[in-house]
Structure formats: C-alpha cells, structure tokens
Design a protein around this motif. Structure first.
Motif, PDB file in Angstrom:
ATOM      1  N   THR A  32       3.196  -7.666 -54.743  1.00  0.00           N
ATOM      2  CA  THR A  32       3.239  -9.106 -54.496  1.00  0.00           C
ATOM      3  C   THR A  32       2.426  -9.403 -53.253  1.00  0.00           C
ATOM      4  O   THR A  32       2.497  -8.669 -52.270  1.00  0.00           O
ATOM      5  CB  THR A  32       4.693  -9.580 -54.296  1.00  0.00           C
ATOM      6  OG1 THR A  32       5.428  -9.290 -55.473  1.00  0.00           O
ATOM      7  CG2 THR A  32       4.759 -11.069 -54.017  1.00  0.00           C
ATOM      8  N   THR A  35       0.447 -15.880 -49.860  1.00  0.00           N
ATOM      9  CA  THR A  35       0.003 -17.229 -50.183  1.00  0.00           C
ATOM     10  C   THR A  35      -1.516 -17.337 -50.114  1.00  0.00           C
ATOM     11  O   THR A  35      -2.136 -16.812 -49.201  1.00  0.00           O
ATOM     12  CB  THR A  35       0.621 -18.234 -49.184  1.00  0.00           C
ATOM     13  OG1 THR A  35       2.040 -18.153 -49.293  1.00  0.00           O
ATOM     14  CG2 THR A  35       0.180 -19.647 -49.463  1.00  0.00           C
ATOM     15  N   SER A  71       3.281 -16.248 -60.710  1.00  0.00           N
ATOM     16  CA  SER A  71       3.026 -16.961 -59.467  1.00  0.00           C
ATOM     17  C   SER A  71       3.696 -18.332 -59.497  1.00  0.00           C
ATOM     18  O   SER A  71       4.127 -18.810 -60.548  1.00  0.00           O
ATOM     19  CB  SER A  71       1.520 -17.141 -59.247  1.00  0.00           C
ATOM     20  OG  SER A  71       0.983 -17.998 -60.244  1.00  0.00           O
ATOM     21  N   ASN A  72       3.762 -18.945 -58.328  1.00  0.00           N
ATOM     22  CA  ASN A  72       4.176 -20.332 -58.191  1.00  0.00           C
ATOM     23  C   ASN A  72       2.970 -21.099 -57.675  1.00  0.00           C
ATOM     24  O   ASN A  72       2.329 -20.672 -56.714  1.00  0.00           O
ATOM     25  CB  ASN A  72       5.327 -20.475 -57.182  1.00  0.00           C
ATOM     26  CG  ASN A  72       6.586 -19.836 -57.692  1.00  0.00           C
ATOM     27  OD1 ASN A  72       6.977 -20.049 -58.822  1.00  0.00           O
ATOM     28  ND2 ASN A  72       7.227 -19.047 -56.847  1.00  0.00           N
ATOM     29  N   LEU A  74       1.810 -24.674 -56.132  1.00  0.00           N
ATOM     30  CA  LEU A  74       2.263 -25.917 -55.520  1.00  0.00           C
ATOM     31  C   LEU A  74       1.067 -26.836 -55.347  1.00  0.00           C
ATOM     32  O   LEU A  74       0.016 -26.407 -54.861  1.00  0.00           O
ATOM     33  CB  LEU A  74       2.907 -25.632 -54.162  1.00  0.00           C
ATOM     34  CG  LEU A  74       3.985 -24.553 -54.131  1.00  0.00           C
ATOM     35  CD1 LEU A  74       4.403 -24.248 -52.699  1.00  0.00           C
ATOM     36  CD2 LEU A  74       5.175 -24.976 -54.957  1.00  0.00           C
ATOM     37  N   ALA A 115       5.687 -28.408 -58.093  1.00  0.00           N
ATOM     38  CA  ALA A 115       5.682 -26.946 -58.178  1.00  0.00           C
ATOM     39  C   ALA A 115       5.637 -26.537 -59.642  1.00  0.00           C
ATOM     40  O   ALA A 115       6.310 -27.126 -60.482  1.00  0.00           O
ATOM     41  CB  ALA A 115       6.922 -26.363 -57.508  1.00  0.00           C
ATOM     42  N   ASN A 116       4.836 -25.535 -59.948  1.00  0.00           N
ATOM     43  CA  ASN A 116       4.688 -25.038 -61.305  1.00  0.00           C
ATOM     44  C   ASN A 116       4.754 -23.525 -61.295  1.00  0.00           C
ATOM     45  O   ASN A 116       4.180 -22.874 -60.429  1.00  0.00           O
ATOM     46  CB  ASN A 116       3.329 -25.447 -61.890  1.00  0.00           C
ATOM     47  CG  ASN A 116       3.156 -26.929 -61.970  1.00  0.00           C
ATOM     48  OD1 ASN A 116       3.500 -27.526 -62.957  1.00  0.00           O
ATOM     49  ND2 ASN A 116       2.634 -27.537 -60.913  1.00  0.00           N
ATOM     50  N   TYR A 117       5.428 -22.973 -62.291  1.00  0.00           N
ATOM     51  CA  TYR A 117       5.399 -21.532 -62.519  1.00  0.00           C
ATOM     52  C   TYR A 117       4.163 -21.262 -63.383  1.00  0.00           C
ATOM     53  O   TYR A 117       3.878 -22.004 -64.317  1.00  0.00           O
ATOM     54  CB  TYR A 117       6.668 -21.090 -63.260  1.00  0.00           C
ATOM     55  CG  TYR A 117       6.520 -19.765 -63.939  1.00  0.00           C
ATOM     56  CD1 TYR A 117       6.666 -18.583 -63.228  1.00  0.00           C
ATOM     57  CD2 TYR A 117       6.206 -19.685 -65.286  1.00  0.00           C
ATOM     58  CE1 TYR A 117       6.509 -17.360 -63.849  1.00  0.00           C
ATOM     59  CE2 TYR A 117       6.041 -18.471 -65.916  1.00  0.00           C
ATOM     60  CZ  TYR A 117       6.199 -17.315 -65.187  1.00  0.00           C
ATOM     61  OH  TYR A 117       6.026 -16.111 -65.806  1.00  0.00           O
ATOM     62  N   ILE A 152      -1.121 -21.208 -54.042  1.00  0.00           N
ATOM     63  CA  ILE A 152      -0.607 -20.209 -54.983  1.00  0.00           C
ATOM     64  C   ILE A 152       0.264 -19.257 -54.175  1.00  0.00           C
ATOM     65  O   ILE A 152      -0.222 -18.542 -53.304  1.00  0.00           O
ATOM     66  CB  ILE A 152      -1.750 -19.459 -55.690  1.00  0.00           C
ATOM     67  CG1 ILE A 152      -2.660 -20.454 -56.412  1.00  0.00           C
ATOM     68  CG2 ILE A 152      -1.183 -18.418 -56.659  1.00  0.00           C
ATOM     69  CD1 ILE A 152      -3.930 -19.862 -56.957  1.00  0.00           C
ATOM     70  N   ASN A 153       1.579 -19.292 -54.463  1.00  0.00           N
ATOM     71  CA  ASN A 153       2.557 -18.480 -53.725  1.00  0.00           C
ATOM     72  C   ASN A 153       3.021 -17.289 -54.543  1.00  0.00           C
ATOM     73  O   ASN A 153       3.135 -17.371 -55.762  1.00  0.00           O
ATOM     74  CB  ASN A 153       3.800 -19.310 -53.386  1.00  0.00           C
ATOM     75  CG  ASN A 153       3.565 -20.243 -52.229  1.00  0.00           C
ATOM     76  OD1 ASN A 153       2.786 -19.962 -51.338  1.00  0.00           O
ATOM     77  ND2 ASN A 153       4.243 -21.376 -52.251  1.00  0.00           N
ATOM     78  N   ASN A 154       3.349 -16.216 -53.832  1.00  0.00           N
ATOM     79  CA  ASN A 154       3.991 -15.041 -54.429  1.00  0.00           C
ATOM     80  C   ASN A 154       3.260 -14.521 -55.662  1.00  0.00           C
ATOM     81  O   ASN A 154       3.887 -14.224 -56.677  1.00  0.00           O
ATOM     82  CB  ASN A 154       5.453 -15.338 -54.769  1.00  0.00           C
ATOM     83  CG  ASN A 154       6.233 -15.736 -53.550  1.00  0.00           C
ATOM     84  OD1 ASN A 154       6.081 -15.146 -52.493  1.00  0.00           O
ATOM     85  ND2 ASN A 154       7.059 -16.755 -53.690  1.00  0.00           N
TER      86      ASN A 154
END
Length: 167
Positions: A32, A35, A71-72, A74, A115-117, A152-154
């Motif tokens: 992982t 950001t 990912s998430n 935002l 927020a979107n997966y 783009i997180n995680n």
C-alpha cells in the motif's frame, strides 16, 4: 515523482511489502502506498505512479499472478478522467511493458468533497516465468485537463501467485 525499486539479479522485494505463503504453494503479497494528489490544471497525458510490488515466481513451473488494485479517490469540486493500467518489468527488461488492459475512472460533474472506491483485478498468466517481476500501477490524465483537486488515497496492489496447470 516517486522512486520505484525494481528487482535485479537474485534479489526480489524490498520496502513495505508483505508476503504470506500458504501450504499449497500459493503466495500472497501486498503493498500500500499513501496519497497521490493530482492538482487542478494537470495537463492531458500526465502520468502518476501509484504503487508497485515485486513478485518472485522462481519456485513455480507455470506461474499465474492474480493482481488486484484498490484505492479511494477523493474529488474536491473536481472533474477528471483517469486511465489506470498495470505495467510489468521482469529481469533483463529495460522498460516496463503493459500487463493489463486500461480501466477508466471519470468524474464529469464537479461536486464538493466526494469519495469513490475504485478497483480492478486481472490475471497475468503470461509473465514468461521470468522469476522476479515488478508490477506497477499508474494513473494517466486523459480527456480534458483536470479541474479542482483529485486525491488517490491508499493505493493498494495485491498479488496472489499460484501454479497454473493449464498454462
């Protein structure tokens, strides 16, 4: 830009990767990364490296690698269209080559703080049994330049390595 660590010679893997070996010669690896921020006005064609993972298939006669990306995403009053793709670079290759199709994330209406997966999976059973390969995921800005900020997180890449009898 982020530095990737590619495998060379007989060394495979480094950094914050995790590996789990099961009793039936199935190996699971994951990595992982934090950001990546895509600022407003980012130009068409700009590529952002997200996450990479070293996979060692030397113990397998006919390896098949299932890769999953999660990912998430935002968006802060943003519009953007991003293409995601997995690249593979094995021992001896000078540059990474596409290993997957392209997956597209598109935000065409600017809304505040959404927020979107986003994720996808595919199998790479054509890795030429090269031993050690580095898989990397990138996001490329396509369509119009971005408005607002996209984060783009995680970004997570998971590899499940198995023996493929049908290979």
């Amino acid at each position: 830009m982020r530095e990737y660590q590619y495998c060379t010679a007989n060394v495979c893997g480094a950094g914050n990767e995790e590996t789990r070996q099961t009793s039936s010669n199935v190996r699971i690896k994951c990595r992982t990364y934090g950001t990546v921020t895509i600022p407003e006005g980012t130009e068409l064609g700009t590529v952002f490296p997200l996450v990479n993972l070293n996979v060692d298939t030397r113990e397998y006669k006919k390896p098949c690698v299932k890769l999953e990306f999660l990912s998430n995403i935002l968006t802060d009053t943003a519009t953007a269209t991003l293409n995601f793709q997995v690249f593979r670079q094995c021992n001896g290759q000078l540059v990474p080559v596409p290993a997957s199709a392209v997956w597209t994330f598109s935000r065409t209406v600017a809304t505040a703080d959404e927020a979107n997966y986003f994720g996808f999976a595919f199998c790479d059973c054509d890795n030429c049994n090269c031993g050690c390969c580095n898989y990397s995921v990138t996001a490329t800005v396509v369509g119009d330049d971005t408005t607002g900020t996209v984060t783009i997180n995680n970004a997570t890449l998971i590899a499940t390595i198995v023996e493929d009898a049908d290979c």
